[in-house]
Design a protein around this motif. Structure first.
Motif, mmCIF file in Angstrom:
data_model
loop_
_atom_site.group_PDB
_atom_site.id
_atom_site.type_symbol
_atom_site.label_atom_id
_atom_site.label_comp_id
_atom_site.label_asym_id
_atom_site.label_seq_id
_atom_site.Cartn_x
_atom_site.Cartn_y
_atom_site.Cartn_z
ATOM 1 N N VAL A 20 -0.978 2.860 13.991
ATOM 2 C CA VAL A 20 0.124 3.691 13.489
ATOM 3 C C VAL A 20 0.135 3.732 11.964
ATOM 4 C CG1 VAL A 20 2.620 3.997 13.401
ATOM 5 C CG2 VAL A 20 1.526 3.269 15.530
ATOM 6 N N THR A 21 0.127 4.945 11.433
ATOM 7 C CA THR A 21 0.319 5.152 10.003
ATOM 8 C C THR A 21 1.810 5.288 9.753
ATOM 9 O OG1 THR A 21 -1.816 6.239 9.704
ATOM 10 C CG2 THR A 21 -0.109 6.718 8.077
ATOM 11 N N ARG A 22 2.363 4.338 9.028
ATOM 12 C CA ARG A 22 3.801 4.369 8.770
ATOM 13 C C ARG A 22 4.096 5.142 7.488
ATOM 14 N NH1 ARG A 22 2.872 -0.387 11.368
ATOM 15 N NH2 ARG A 22 4.302 -0.884 13.077
ATOM 16 N N ALA A 23 5.202 5.826 7.496
ATOM 17 C CA ALA A 23 5.669 6.554 6.324
ATOM 18 C C ALA A 23 6.753 5.704 5.663
ATOM 19 C CB ALA A 23 6.230 7.914 6.735
ATOM 20 N N LEU A 24 6.386 5.074 4.545
ATOM 21 C CA LEU A 24 7.272 4.110 3.877
ATOM 22 C C LEU A 24 8.051 4.818 2.780
ATOM 23 C CD1 LEU A 24 4.597 1.277 3.593
ATOM 24 C CD2 LEU A 24 6.234 1.683 5.456
ATOM 25 N N LEU A 25 9.373 4.806 2.889
ATOM 26 C CA LEU A 25 10.243 5.539 1.959
ATOM 27 C C LEU A 25 10.827 4.615 0.900
ATOM 28 C CD1 LEU A 25 11.887 8.114 1.175
ATOM 29 C CD2 LEU A 25 13.616 7.327 2.825
ATOM 30 N N ARG A 26 10.793 5.070 -0.337
ATOM 31 C CA ARG A 26 11.501 4.359 -1.403
ATOM 32 C C ARG A 26 12.073 5.369 -2.389
ATOM 33 N NH1 ARG A 26 7.723 2.742 -6.012
ATOM 34 N NH2 ARG A 26 5.685 3.633 -5.485
ATOM 35 N N GLN A 27 13.147 4.952 -3.048
ATOM 36 C CA GLN A 27 13.775 5.782 -4.068
ATOM 37 C C GLN A 27 13.172 5.443 -5.429
ATOM 38 O OE1 GLN A 27 16.005 8.126 -3.010
ATOM 39 N NE2 GLN A 27 15.564 7.343 -0.945
ATOM 40 N N THR A 41 5.244 7.028 1.195
ATOM 41 C CA THR A 41 3.852 6.583 1.109
ATOM 42 C C THR A 41 3.304 6.350 2.511
ATOM 43 O OG1 THR A 41 4.272 5.494 -1.010
ATOM 44 C CG2 THR A 41 2.275 4.851 0.179
ATOM 45 N N LEU A 42 2.197 7.010 2.821
ATOM 46 C CA LEU A 42 1.544 6.853 4.120
ATOM 47 C C LEU A 42 0.636 5.628 4.059
ATOM 48 C CD1 LEU A 42 0.527 10.588 4.657
ATOM 49 C CD2 LEU A 42 2.612 9.433 5.439
ATOM 50 N N ASP A 43 0.798 4.710 5.006
ATOM 51 C CA ASP A 43 0.031 3.464 4.962
ATOM 52 C C ASP A 43 -0.069 2.884 6.368
ATOM 53 O OD1 ASP A 43 -1.154 1.012 4.422
ATOM 54 O OD2 ASP A 43 0.086 0.604 2.674
ATOM 55 N N ASN A 44 -1.309 2.706 6.844
ATOM 56 C CA ASN A 44 -1.499 2.122 8.173
ATOM 57 C C ASN A 44 -1.679 0.615 8.136
ATOM 58 O OD1 ASN A 44 -4.082 1.873 7.171
ATOM 59 N ND2 ASN A 44 -5.056 3.205 8.671
ATOM 60 N N GLY A 45 -1.542 0.026 6.944
ATOM 61 C CA GLY A 45 -1.623 -1.426 6.838
ATOM 62 C C GLY A 45 -3.012 -1.984 6.610
ATOM 63 N N PRO A 83 -3.839 3.339 -1.538
ATOM 64 C CA PRO A 83 -4.938 3.466 -2.502
ATOM 65 C C PRO A 83 -6.187 4.123 -1.912
ATOM 66 C CG PRO A 83 -3.877 1.350 -2.768
ATOM 67 C CD PRO A 83 -3.245 1.993 -1.561
ATOM 68 N N TYR A 84 -6.673 5.142 -2.607
ATOM 69 C CA TYR A 84 -7.904 5.882 -2.296
ATOM 70 C C TYR A 84 -7.789 6.840 -1.113
ATOM 71 C CZ TYR A 84 -9.650 2.014 -5.141
ATOM 72 O OH TYR A 84 -9.822 1.069 -6.123
ATOM 73 N N ILE A 85 -6.696 6.755 -0.355
ATOM 74 C CA ILE A 85 -6.584 7.575 0.860
ATOM 75 C C ILE A 85 -5.222 8.262 0.890
ATOM 76 C CG2 ILE A 85 -6.570 7.592 3.381
ATOM 77 C CD1 ILE A 85 -9.277 6.813 2.336
ATOM 78 N N PHE A 86 -5.245 9.581 1.043
ATOM 79 C CA PHE A 86 -4.004 10.302 1.351
ATOM 80 C C PHE A 86 -3.827 10.252 2.869
ATOM 81 C CE2 PHE A 86 -1.574 14.252 2.147
ATOM 82 C CZ PHE A 86 -0.452 13.968 1.383
ATOM 83 N N PHE A 128 1.436 14.404 -3.401
ATOM 84 C CA PHE A 128 0.649 13.739 -4.437
ATOM 85 C C PHE A 128 -0.649 13.264 -3.774
ATOM 86 C CE2 PHE A 128 4.811 12.210 -6.683
ATOM 87 C CZ PHE A 128 5.049 13.519 -7.114
ATOM 88 N N VAL A 129 -1.659 14.107 -3.792
ATOM 89 C CA VAL A 129 -2.900 13.832 -3.065
ATOM 90 C C VAL A 129 -3.745 12.878 -3.905
ATOM 91 C CG1 VAL A 129 -4.896 14.823 -1.893
ATOM 92 C CG2 VAL A 129 -2.745 16.106 -1.991
ATOM 93 N N ASN A 130 -3.568 11.599 -3.645
ATOM 94 C CA ASN A 130 -4.169 10.544 -4.464
ATOM 95 C C ASN A 130 -5.582 10.170 -4.038
ATOM 96 O OD1 ASN A 130 -2.836 9.450 -2.054
ATOM 97 N ND2 ASN A 130 -3.653 7.502 -2.787
ATOM 98 N N GLY A 131 -6.008 10.615 -2.836
ATOM 99 C CA GLY A 131 -7.317 10.222 -2.323
ATOM 100 C C GLY A 131 -7.777 11.170 -1.241
ATOM 101 N N ALA A 132 -8.649 10.698 -0.376
ATOM 102 C CA ALA A 132 -9.241 11.540 0.657
ATOM 103 C C ALA A 132 -8.162 12.243 1.473
ATOM 104 C CB ALA A 132 -10.127 10.698 1.568
#
Length: 698
Positions: A20-27, A41-45, A83-86, A128-132
């Protein structure tokens, strides 16, 4: 029926095997704005080696994050990646687990519903397309109102057609209305069919996919600043109006090109054209509904199963070569020697210098040849600088690394020496006999032979254990395959060093037994030999040349023969005829063509002057007979190669054909196609792969 689902500890819906790719929200407080921005921020851990993807759980997490972001009344909403991956799109591992067409429709609709919230938002949305960013990841970005792009993003693409799918989460509708139909057709259809060509960040920005290109070092900070300036009205984003008048003409030309090249062999490409046509009127709801239907149709196709199989080979098996020794045995390479300074040798010199960043020295028979080879390398470096593909500092370093000499003593301190001389066993044995007196006993001696025996080449050396086959494919800079050939006496240290060097060169290496012509050339020679045998029997050249069109191969047989070179093909054919006279014939017509020096095809049409040279029989075959004979020959040869242990498994055959010969994903290389057409069982009595491995389950 529905595929079983579970929930993670935080309640997120999760499909079987889904990471699971989690969508982590912050202000985030951004200077100049009176309230915070919402950053998702999309991050699967995992790290960048396991990219973010979207399955049902990931889409549910993004949906919840968007809801929470909107509830906070932010100045804007932005989506970025780890990091490195959108995000690299849908979780394709889960596609074969879909139970029925309705479930495939649900996946499409879920992605559309979640992504549309960003498109329809009254709060400004940014990607913000930071990576692939590939597939559904790029489609997510397209749904946002604005896009920033990092200059360090490694891969940008909509590659679905290469797998047997279509962009199914809005890509076919949004992209052409953003960058125009010619560029969208290139990205959605042409690039995937060109060995899955990726866009560089600069290219994507120039096409208009991104609104601004930013440096990677402080990408997030600059993106936040730029977004704030847009929200405040200090930056106005303007986009050129899309020309709708040329829409039909571009799609007509694209369809004709597909017909000429694929002859209906890739259903996904034609579906994509239909969807691009739908996008013209701008009815987004109708267009995305059509995407859902197309996706559901294609999910249960044999082409998709072959495409997913091929994708897995390229992405996983290629990175863990079967049979490779422990990499800890590999020696460090500090200098490379190249015997020869012709075109192939010069291409190798540039590749080794760029990737290994060590001194590379070429030798040849006289100074003029050496100068020509070094000059070629320098010219290619200059072109790379001119086109913006290389900075001047790197160019200056490479100039200093590549040198030439007529004296093989220049190899005395080389750790790795590769020869690229004339394809003659006597010549190559002479080269190694001379070099063994010069280089250290630990230096690896690699040969770029395309068909000759590594064992015989090393037989008379004092240290035959350090000779290894290192077979590249032309053009060296483009084709990723490297056949690493183990001779009967090649030791593990030499082999491990060869694999380590292959990895440094960014090639996909496959371990191959020392057998005539190894894998790709053996199969292509058998394939072309069967086609040319039909010509010898009296089959017209144009019939034989078009007989394989239904497979959708990257080029027709005669164009391939011209690319390889009739003289080279005749020579390799002779080598294989000597080894296997019952299966590999020698065509005197091919020799006549080679001796004439004339092109076989001109603008994809058979050269009439070449046709006049042929001496043929009176038993012509139909196109269907030519095609079946060629497929039967491939099935027989592959089974024999597997029985001989030329490679570990059928998967390695397919990997070689995909990466070394450019055979398409929709064929799965070759063995899935032979299986699903029944050719494998009819010719050899068995399938190459278990049912369901690259095909629909029974």
């Amino acid at each position: 029926m529905r595929a079983p689902q579970s929930r993670t500890e935080d309640g997120t819906v999760k499909a079987p095997n889904e990471v699971v790719t989690r969508a982590l929200l912050r202000q985030v407080n951004v200077p100049g704005l009176d309230r915070p921005a919402a950053l998702i921020t999309l991050d699967n851990g995992f790290d960048h080696t396991k990219p973010n993807t979207f399955g049902p759980g990931g889409l549910a997490s993004l949906d919840e994050a968007i809801t929470a972001a909107l509830a906070a009344d932010p100045a804007f909403i932005a989506v970025t990646g780890k990091p490195y991956i959108f995000c690299v799109g849908a979780d394709i591992v889960g596609l074969p687990q879909l139970a029925d067409r309705e479930q495939a429709l649900e996946i499409g609709r879920l992605g559309h519903r979640v992504f549309a919230r960003l498109k329809d938002s009254t709060v400004p949305t940014f990607a913000f397309v930071n990576g692939a960013a590939m597939g559904g990841g790029l489609e997510l970005a397209l749904h946002c109102h604005y896009r920033t792009l990092s200059g360090g993003a490694a891969a940008l693409a909509l590659p679905e057609v290469s797998l047997g799918l279509v962009p199914g989460w809005g890509g076919t509708q949004l992209l052409p209305n953003l960058i125009g139909i010619p560029a969208a057709t290139q990205v959605i259809i042409q690039n995937p069919l060109m060995q899955n060509k990726m866009l560089k960040p600069k290219q994507a920005a120039e096409l208009g996919i991104a609104d601004i290109l930013l440096e990677p070092a402080d990408f997030l900070e600059r993106s936040l600043e730029w977004a704030a300036a847009v929200v405040r009205g200090q930056v106005t984003v303007t986009r050129p109006e899309v020309d709708k008048d040329m829409w039909a003409g571009v799609l007509y030309f694209a369809r004709e090109t597909l017909n000429q090249r694929l002859h209906g062999a890739v259903p996904a490409a034609y579906k994509a054209l239909d969807l691009l046509e739908t996008a013209k009127d701008g009815d987004f709801a109708a267009g995305t509904a059509a995407e859902d239907e197309a996706l559901a149709d294609l999910v249960f196709s044999e082409e998709l199963r072959s495409g997913l199989y091929a994708f897995d080979l390229v992405q996983r098996r290629a990175k863990r070569p079967a049979g490779a020794p422990d990499k800890g045995l590999a020696r460090t390479i500090t200098k490379v020697g190249i015997v020869g300074a012709g075109l192939m040798a010069s291409q190798l010199a540039l590749l080794f210098a760029r990737r290994l960043q060590v001194p590379v020295v070429m030798t040849d028979l006289d100074q003029s040849r050496v100068d020509k080879g070094v000059g070629y390398v320098h010219t290619q470096i200059e072109k790379a600088v001119t086109k913006g593909r290389m900075d001047k500092n790197t160019a200056a370093k490479l100039y200093g690394l590549v040198s030439g000499s007529v004296d093989k003593a220049a190899f005395a301190d080389a750790d790795f020496v590769i020869e690229a001389v004339f394809e003659d066993l006597g010549v190559k044995k002479q080269v190694w006999a001379e070099l063994e007196k010069i280089v250290s006993p630990e230096a690896v001696l690699a040969t770029n032979t395309s068909s000759l025996s590594i064992t015989e080449m090393a037989a008379e050396l004092e240290h035959p254990e350090r000779v290894v086959g290192f077979h590249f494919f032309n053009p060296v800079a483009v084709l990723p395959l490297l056949e690493i050939v183990r001779g009967e006496r090649t030791d593990d240290v030499t082999l491990a060093t060869a694999f380590a060097v292959g990895k440094q060169l960014k090639k996909s290496s496959v371990l191959v037994k020392d057998a005539p012509a190894f894998v790709v050339n053996r199969l292509l020679t058998r394939f072309l030999g069967t086609v040319f045998a039909a010509v010898d029997q009296g089959t017209p050249l144009d019939v034989a040349n078009s007989a394989l069109d239904p497979l959708g191969l990257p080029m027709r047989p005669l164009a391939l023969l011209q690319l390889v070179g009739p003289a080279v093909a005749y020579h390799v054919g002779g080598t294989l005829h000597a080894a296997y006279p019952d299966r590999f014939g020698v065509s005197e017509n091919l020799k006549r063509i080679a001796d004439s020096g004339q092109p076989i095809v001109v603008d994809d049409q058979v050269n009439d002057e070449v046709a006049k040279l042929l001496v043929v029989g009176d038993q012509p075959l139909t196109a269907e007979q030519v095609r079946q004979n060629a497929l039967d020959a491939l099935a027989q040869e592959i089974r024999l190669m597997l029985d001989e242990g030329v490679v570990a498994e059928a998967q390695d055959i397919d990997l070689c054909m995909i990466l070394g010969a450019g055979w398409p994903f929709h064929l799965g290389g070759v063995t899935p196609y032979l299986d699903r057409t029944g050719t494998s069982e009819r010719v050899t009595g068995q399938r190459f792969l278990p049912r369901g491995a690259a095909s629909l389950p029974a």
